[in-house]
Enzyme design. Structure first.
Site, PDB file in Angstrom:
ATOM      1  CB  CYS A   2      53.165  17.453  57.692  1.00 21.43           C
ATOM      2  SG  CYS A   2      52.491  15.876  58.177  1.00 21.43           S
ATOM      3  NE  ARG A  27      57.911  20.453  55.950  1.00 24.99           N
ATOM      4  CZ  ARG A  27      58.874  20.695  56.814  1.00 24.99           C
ATOM      5  NH1 ARG A  27      60.034  21.127  56.370  1.00 24.99           N
ATOM      6  NH2 ARG A  27      58.703  20.504  58.095  1.00 24.99           N
ATOM      7  CD1 TRP A  74      56.256  10.913  54.944  1.00 20.55           C
ATOM      8  CD2 TRP A  74      56.220  10.869  57.186  1.00 20.55           C
ATOM      9  NE1 TRP A  74      57.052   9.875  55.362  1.00 20.55           N
ATOM     10  CE2 TRP A  74      57.045   9.821  56.729  1.00 20.55           C
ATOM     11  CE3 TRP A  74      56.044  11.026  58.550  1.00 20.55           C
ATOM     12  CZ2 TRP A  74      57.696   8.956  57.599  1.00 20.55           C
ATOM     13  CZ3 TRP A  74      56.689  10.163  59.418  1.00 20.55           C
ATOM     14  CH2 TRP A  74      57.510   9.139  58.931  1.00 20.55           C
ATOM     15  CG  ASN A 100      55.219  19.579  60.406  1.00 20.44           C
ATOM     16  OD1 ASN A 100      56.152  20.335  60.188  1.00 20.44           O
ATOM     17  ND2 ASN A 100      55.401  18.295  60.573  1.00 20.44           N
ATOM     18  N   GLY A 101      53.519  17.640  62.997  1.00 16.59           N
ATOM     19  CA  GLY A 101      54.046  17.263  64.305  1.00 16.59           C
ATOM     20  C   GLY A 101      53.212  16.136  64.896  1.00 16.59           C
ATOM     21  CD  GLU A 484      74.722   8.779  51.569  1.00  9.84           C
ATOM     22  OE1 GLU A 484      74.335   8.359  52.668  1.00  9.84           O
ATOM     23  OE2 GLU A 484      74.046   9.568  50.874  1.00  9.84           O
ATOM     24  CE  LYS A 488      71.148   8.876  49.101  1.00  5.21           C
ATOM     25  NZ  LYS A 488      71.495   9.661  50.136  1.00  5.21           N
ATOM     26  CD  GLU A 491      67.752   7.696  51.130  1.00  2.83           C
ATOM     27  OE1 GLU A 491      67.435   8.411  52.075  1.00  2.83           O
ATOM     28  OE2 GLU A 491      68.648   8.030  50.314  1.00  2.83           O
ATOM     29  CG  HIS A 507      84.016 -11.549  60.178  1.00  5.74           C
ATOM     30  ND1 HIS A 507      84.715 -12.604  60.720  1.00  5.74           N
ATOM     31  CD2 HIS A 507      84.923 -10.576  59.917  1.00  5.74           C
ATOM     32  CE1 HIS A 507      85.999 -12.266  60.807  1.00  5.74           C
ATOM     33  NE2 HIS A 507      86.142 -11.037  60.316  1.00  5.74           N
ATOM     34  CE  LYS A 606      66.372  17.025  51.085  1.00  3.32           C
ATOM     35  NZ  LYS A 606      67.325  15.953  50.844  1.00  3.32           N
TER      36      LYS A 606
END
Ligand code: G6P
Length: 611
Positions: A2, A27, A74, A100-101, A484, A488, A491, A507, A606
């Site tokens: 947010c 955000r 968000w 926001n929260g 990583e 990517k 995402e 394995h 983000k």
């Protein structure tokens, strides 16, 4: 998670608010809304979807006013629909706020307020705050007192901006756990979740701390207080980066721009920090805690997402060169499992934003336990930066693309500088220090070279764009790179991808391998090179299709696998800074070819300021 913007001044607030929101869209982008005070009455418009959808709505019904607030969401509580979009109001639309929260006790508050006759129109926790203030304001208290009293009842986190027809010439803001910055202009004030939203208007800012509120008006300026009404003198700080650095500069996406910025950002991370003659590195931000950093018998690294992957590389390098035990732990696990931390241990919190709720909570937990805590942070003035007694900024500049790229290479670079600093105070020779520092100096050029693989990567992306699963394998320092690279791809292109240490493939993941399973090997020439060749053979024997990131001039792998992507080599511990580049580009091109929204992938944000 947010984004909030607010304005009070003499100008038309709407364009300022909407442009500020666009800077904060990273955000969250589930819905957006704006509220303006017009002749003592508050006009609200909100829309589901991105900020462009809100803009379109407002074009049809223009808004005017010089005091206002706006929000990009968000979703946490309540589905992302128009009703749940912020701003939210009390019963009569007199108290209007953006948040926001998370209000953790919202259920109990809602039940209490419903018993008193309040009717709730949304499923959000935020609406409860407006009704709570309304309820308290019915008593003898003036509006500001009611605002402060309500905040005392809230459990959880908030960054809040509020306007009210009870006190129309004021903007009320509050912070607990979610960032808020106040921008100070010429007889005008701005409020935002981060400074990028207001930097076009002013560079003079005040950062609110947890537990602080501010009442902003043109008559009295900005007055910061605690929620218990003690006035606090705040220092005005100046932002030094410029707007150009947070714009796309001709690239089609922020992510691509940020990938291409890496030669510069890696250099910026090292600027003024290399002492080539002595073979040393200097990290000024650690001065207050340097002795404790050097003497720590154990290091714990804590982070989330991409920053966690950088932390894994940090573990390998610190153990190799400093001969110190290092543990790396997801911040979300660390904070809840009562980790063993002694007061001579060093805890390193890695965070691009410096605001991630779990990482921040881990910092606080480690501080409570008496450890020395340092931040490795990108956003200057962020909460983790301010709450740690010493730290290292990675200086990557604003990162807007939701998938982190340049922050990762700068985090690894900063960890390398820290490793040399600690190792040289122990057993590393000056000669070795000099060799590493020389290599660090030419690393930005090698990053530039690595970026030349783009055309080959695009060819690979075209070939595999319709595949639905990928495996990424690497060993040693390239194992976290495999993690990583897979992250990517997941995402931004929504393709299922897993990263594994190459030898672990046998394995389990080997069962997945067939002609439809592309496997990306990170197979640069290092001490595990021969071993990884055997792993490649194992995949080929099962008809898996192999794409290999290799060292320049590697003819052997070129003959063995379907696609090779050559990159320069460097010291093993610095190799991830180069190896990740083709994987960032691969994720990018795959996402573009699949028509995905690269800079704003679905469901992600983000900066994750909720648990
Ligand atoms: C979010 C972002 C990731 C990031 C992670 C940690 O999930 O989408 O890109 O790696 O948070 O963020 P931080 O700001 O603490 O590095």
């Amino acid at each position: 998670m947010c984004g909030i913007v607010g304005y009070i001044g003499k100008r038309d607030a709407y364009p300022i608010l909407i442009n500020g929101l666009k800077r904060l869209e990273y955000r969250g982008y589930d819905s957006a809304g704006v509220a303006l005070t017009i002749n003592g009455h508050i006009d609200i418009q909100k829309q589901v979807g991105k900020i462009a959808a809100l803009e379109e709505l407002v074009e049809g019904k223009p808004m005017q006013g010089t005091v206002g607030i706006a929000h990009t969401r968000w979703a946490t509580h309540g589905e992302p629909n128009q009703r749940n979009a912020h701003p939210h109001t009390d019963s009569n639309g007199d108290i209007v706020l953006v948040h926001n929260g998370i209000v953790e006790n919202y259920d109990a508050l809602r039940t209490m307020l419903a018993e008193k006759g309040h009717v709730f129109r949304t499923e959000t926790d935020t609406e409860t705050i407006a009704h709570l203030i309304e309820e308290i304001h019915k008593t003898e208290l003036n509006f500001e007192e009611a605002f402060r009293a309500a905040l005392q009842e809230l459990e959880g986190t908030y960054g809040l901006a509020l306007i009210t027809s009870h006190d129309p010439g004021k903007l009320f803001v509050a912070r607990k756990g979610s960032p808020l910055v106040i921008g100070i202009g010429e007889n005008e004030y701005f409020v935002a979740s981060d400074a990028s939203a207001i930097i076009a208007h002013t560079r003079d800012v005040v950062y609110l701390e947890d537990g602080e509120i501010a009442i902003i008006s043109l008559e009295s300026g900005h007055v910061t207080k605690t929620i218990m009404n003690e006035v606090i003198e705040k220092k005005i700080e100046r932002i030094t980066y410029d707007l150009e650095r947070i714009e796309k500069a001709g690239y089609s996406h922020f992510m691509l721009k940020e990938i291409y910025e890496q030669p510069r950002t890696v250099a910026d991370c090292m600027r003024g920090r290399l002492l080539p003659e002595e073979g040393l590195t200097h990290l000024g931000g650690l001065t207050p805690i340097k002795d404790k950093v050097i003497r720590a018998p154990k290091i714990i690294i804590t982070a989330c997402g991409t920053s966690y992957h950088a932390g894994l590389i940090g573990e390998y390098m610190i153990e190799e060169y400093c001969r110190l035990p290092v543990e790396v732990e997801y911040a979300s696990e660390f904070r809840y499992r009562d980790p063993i931390i002694e007061n001579d241990h060093l805890v390193i919190a890695i965070s691009q934003s410096g605001e991630t709720a779990d990482t921040l909570a881990a910092v606080r937990e480690a501080k409570r336990k008496g450890a020395t805590v340092m931040g490795l942070v990108n956003v200057v003035g962020s909460t983790i930066a301010r709450e740690t007694p010493g730290g290292t900024y990675i200086h990557a500049g604003p990162e807007i693309g939701v998938a982190s790229t340049k922050a990762f290479t700068s985090q690894v670079t900063a960890l390398a500088l820290l490793t040399v600093m600690i190792a040289r105070s122990k057993t590393m020779s000056a000669e070795m220090g000099r060799r590493i520092v020389q290599e660090l100096k030419i690393l930005p050029q090698k990053v530039e070279e690595a970026l030349k693989c783009d055309a080959q990567v695009q060819q690979v992306a075209r070939e595999f764009k319709d595949n639905t699963n990928f495996l990424y394998l690497g060993r040693g320092y390239n194992y976290p790179v495999a993690l990583e690279g897979a992250l990517k791809l997941k995402e931004i292109s929504y393709i299922h991808a897993e990263g594994y240490p190459a030898a672990e493939m046998k394995h389990g993941p080997i069962a997945l391998i067939d002609k439809d399973m592309p496997v990306v090997f990170i197979a640069t020439r290092d001490s595990t090179y021969e071993k990884i060749i055997s792993n490649i053979e194992e995949v080929r024997a099962r008809k898996g299709r192999v794409i290999a990131v290799v060292s320049e001039g590697d003819e052997k792998l070129k003959d063995m696998v379907e696609f090779t992507i050559p990159i320069p080599t460097t010291f093993n511990f610095l190799q991830p800074i180069l190896s990740i580049i083709p994987l960032q580009l691969l994720a990018y091109h795959m996402a573009v070819l699949r028509g995905c929204n690269v800079d704003q992938p679905r469901n992600l944000a983000k900066s994750v300021t909720v648990e």
